[in-house]
Design a protein around this motif. Structure first.
Motif, PDB file in Angstrom:
ATOM      1  N   ALA A 215       0.832  -1.209   0.000  1.00 25.06           N
ATOM      2  CA  ALA A 215       0.000   0.000   0.000  1.00 25.06           C
ATOM      3  C   ALA A 215       0.865   1.257   0.000  1.00 25.06           C
TER       4      ALA A 215
ATOM      5  N   ALA B 247      -1.060   4.373  -1.989  1.00 27.65           N
ATOM      6  CA  ALA B 247      -2.460   4.301  -1.567  1.00 27.65           C
ATOM      7  C   ALA B 247      -2.694   5.185  -0.351  1.00 27.65           C
TER       8      ALA B 247
ATOM      9  N   ASP C  69      -5.673   4.522   1.626  1.00 24.61           N
ATOM     10  CA  ASP C  69      -6.444   3.685   2.548  1.00 24.61           C
ATOM     11  C   ASP C  69      -6.327   2.223   2.139  1.00 24.61           C
ATOM     12  N   ILE C  70      -6.442   1.334   3.149  1.00 23.88           N
ATOM     13  CA  ILE C  70      -6.492  -0.111   2.923  1.00 23.88           C
ATOM     14  C   ILE C  70      -7.813  -0.616   3.491  1.00 23.88           C
TER      15      ILE C  70
ATOM     16  N   ARG D 202      -8.695  -4.222  -0.619  1.00 24.94           N
ATOM     17  CA  ARG D 202      -8.705  -3.155  -1.618  1.00 24.94           C
ATOM     18  C   ARG D 202      -7.855  -1.980  -1.143  1.00 24.94           C
ATOM     19  N   PHE D 203      -7.211  -1.301  -2.110  1.00 25.39           N
ATOM     20  CA  PHE D 203      -6.468  -0.070  -1.851  1.00 25.39           C
ATOM     21  C   PHE D 203      -7.222   1.089  -2.489  1.00 25.39           C
TER      22      PHE D 203
ATOM     23  N   GLN E  87      -6.425   4.327  -4.323  1.00 28.87           N
ATOM     24  CA  GLN E  87      -5.350   5.050  -4.986  1.00 28.87           C
ATOM     25  C   GLN E  87      -5.936   6.196  -5.796  1.00 28.87           C
TER      26      GLN E  87
END
Length: 570
Positions: free
Chosen positions: A198, A203, A205-206, A218-219, A221
């Motif tokens: 990430a 990114a 957020d994860i 999900r990332f 981006q």
């Protein structure tokens, strides 16, 4: 010269700049004295204060002293022998090793007359040091990049390193529970790899999301979510528990949301924080980790995406001695980065800056930062009251959520303090009516608010694969372009995804509506004007709305019309 500042004996590069009529002797002496006072290298002072351009200085030094000029943008950093010279010497003497040939070490420097630095590096390495002139601003940037890469190259981390990353919680609280399963090597390695991937991909957020038959990672981006992994659903509980242990949460409690924090130390100079939140769903706990990278807040005012007048209005407002500056927009629109960009410009040793946030996302040396904690009674209002007893110059309130906070902030702005804060409204005019609807007296709004800035973040088109977009004139007129603009308009769209981007986009740029509160607006507020009337007045005063600001970015080829329609959709 004053009696307290005797005439200095200029030599070396300063004398060279005077002889080439880039500086007068008085300008050079003044700059030299100020550089000594701030303990800044002479060239660094000239560039930082915009007295001279770094390119002009480098080309003049190269010509006068017969030393080669080199553009650092052409340097392959991986081949630079940075490890040959101690980090302290690189930082003190502002030198960057370029190449080693036999017993000679070629060093990039902005001031080739710094013979002391070259001699010290020669003594330290045992190699003959030869100077190559480069631009000061590029030199500083590449030195920091080289030292970061020397500490730890994240992209080169091998599988074995994933077990040994320096990861801790964001506080010193002990874990409330333990579970041997969460310390299993495969679970530890998978979670560490997700965190590193990430960071490497940029990114913000994860998302770890459990469903009935799948578990999805999900990332986010550039503002968009994309799936990056789908581990077996039967290990979902262990992955969730591992993240909760890392962030010092109670792993036995699965029925209520929890908040925590993780710190990952990547090198001795760089750490990344993750703000962690869990939320119980019907198939388990969903976890979202917000990545808080201090480097993201150090973008500089020019990189935010302001147009010339917008930037001038924003800088003028934040340099006022008192008053209120409000930034508005939805979650994830870059409000915090904009505020901290302003605070970094104001952060001087003679200024007292205090912030109250929920939570503190970007930690900055020299700014007193407070985490709001509702559970203990430390609200925004209570933090503000405390700040006013702490002799503040500048106060930043993370968000104005209620009348009490709003009234204290207004009072602070009226009594000699600069107050920066955020609100959640769609545009700048609505912010004024929102404050009135909260219960703030109209005359207080008119007398305290200096400027309101609404913003969004749009994805930048990838410069390597963007393609021209053919749109009919009728459609362009409907989108908001004028007939005068269309003949010279060249619009681009996202191209096919390349190695440099994600779906044709790379990075983001701000779309702004910067609205100084004029006397006419103040009168309209006191007369009970609504957001629509204030918006019309703003247009009459030449203030662009978010849509127009976005269309300007489209006409410059920075982003696409599809992207502007996405972020300024009404």
């Amino acid at each position: 010269m004053t009696k307290t500042q005797p005439k200095v004996n200029l030599s070396g590069l300063a004398r060279c700049l005077i002889q080439n009529k880039l500086l007068s002797e008085q300008e050079a002496e003044k700059a030299f004295q100020q550089a000594l006072k701030t303990r800044t290298p002479f060239v660094s002072h000239l560039v930082e204060q915009k007295i001279l351009g770094s390119r002009d200085i480098a080309e003049t030094a190269s010509m006068e002293f017969g030393i080669p000029f080199f553009d650092l943008d052409a340097l392959d950093m991986e081949s630079a022998p940075v490890g040959l010279v101690e980090e302290k010497l690189l930082r003190v003497h502002r030198a960057l090793p370029l190449v080693k040939r036999g017993n000679r070490l070629f060093l990039a420097v902005a001031d080739p007359t710094n013979h002391q630095g070259l001699d010290e590096i020669k003594f330290n390495t045992g190699l003959a040091s030869e100077a190559v002139v480069v631009e000061e601003d590029k030199l500083n940037r590449y030195i920091e990049q080289a030292l970061d890469a020397q500490d730890t190259s994240m992209s080169d981390l091998m599988d074995a390193d994933l077990d040994n990353l320096d990861i801790s919680a964001g506080d010193d609280e002990a874990p409330k529970d333990n579970d041997s399963e969460v310390d299993e090597a495969p679970v530890v390695r998978f979670v560490n790899k997700i965190l590193l991937d990430a960071i490497n991909s940029g990114a913000s957020d994860i998302h770890l999301e459990p469903y009935e038959k799948i578990f999805r990672v999900r990332f986010r981006q550039d503002g968009m979510l994309r799936e990056v992994a789908s581990p077996p659903v039967n290990i979902a509980a262990r992955l969730t528990a591992r993240v909760k242990v890392m962030s010092r949460m109670n792993i036995a409690e699965r029925r209520v949301p929890q908040d925590g924090r993780i710190r990952m130390k990547l090198s001795k100079n760089r750490s990344i924080d993750f703000r962690v939140n869990t939320c119980p769903t019907i198939y388990g706990e969903k976890i979202v980790l917000r990545i808080l990278d201090p480097a993201n807040a150090e973008v500089g005012i020019e990189a935010l995406g302001f147009e010339e007048k917008q930037q001038k209005d924003f800088l003028s407002a934040i340099h006022k001695p008192y008053g209120m500056v409000l930034v508005t927009g939805p979650t994830g629109s870059g409000k915090t980065v904009s505020l901290y960009t302003g605070l970094n410009l104001l952060n001087e040793p003679d200024i007292n800056i205090s912030t109250a946030e929920d939570p503190v996302e970007i930690q900055v040396v020299g700014i007193n930062q407070v985490n709001v904690n509702i559970a203990t009674g430390l609200t925004f209002a209570e933090a503000l009251k405390a700040f006013l007893r702490q002799d503040p110059d500048i106060i930043m309130v993370g968000e104005i959520r209620d009348l009490e906070t709003a009234e204290i902030a207004v009072k602070a702005a009226q009594t000699g303090h600069l107050v920066l804060s955020t609100l959640h409204t769609n545009d700048a005019p609505q912010t004024l009516t929102r404050l009135a609807n909260m219960g703030v007296a109209p005359f207080n709004i008119a007398s305290s608010v200096l400027l309101i800035m609404a913003q969004r973040l749009a994805r930048r088109l990838c410069e390597h694969c963007k393609a021209p977009d053919d749109i009919p004139e009728e459609a362009l007129l409907e989108e908001g372009f004028t007939k005068e603009e269309i003949p010279n308009l060249k619009i681009y769209k996202a191209g096919s995804e390349c190695d440099h981007c994600t779906k044709g986009y790379k990075g983001r740029v701000g779309i702004f509506q910067v609205m100084p509160v004029s006397e006419a607006m103040g009168r309209m507020i006191m007369e009970g004007g609504n957001a629509m009337q204030l918006g019309d007045l703003a247009k009459e005063e030449g203030i662009q709305d978010l849509r127009r600001s976005g269309l300007n970015k489209v006409s410059l080829g920075v982003t696409s019309l599809d992207e502007i329609n996405r972020v300024t959709r009404e």
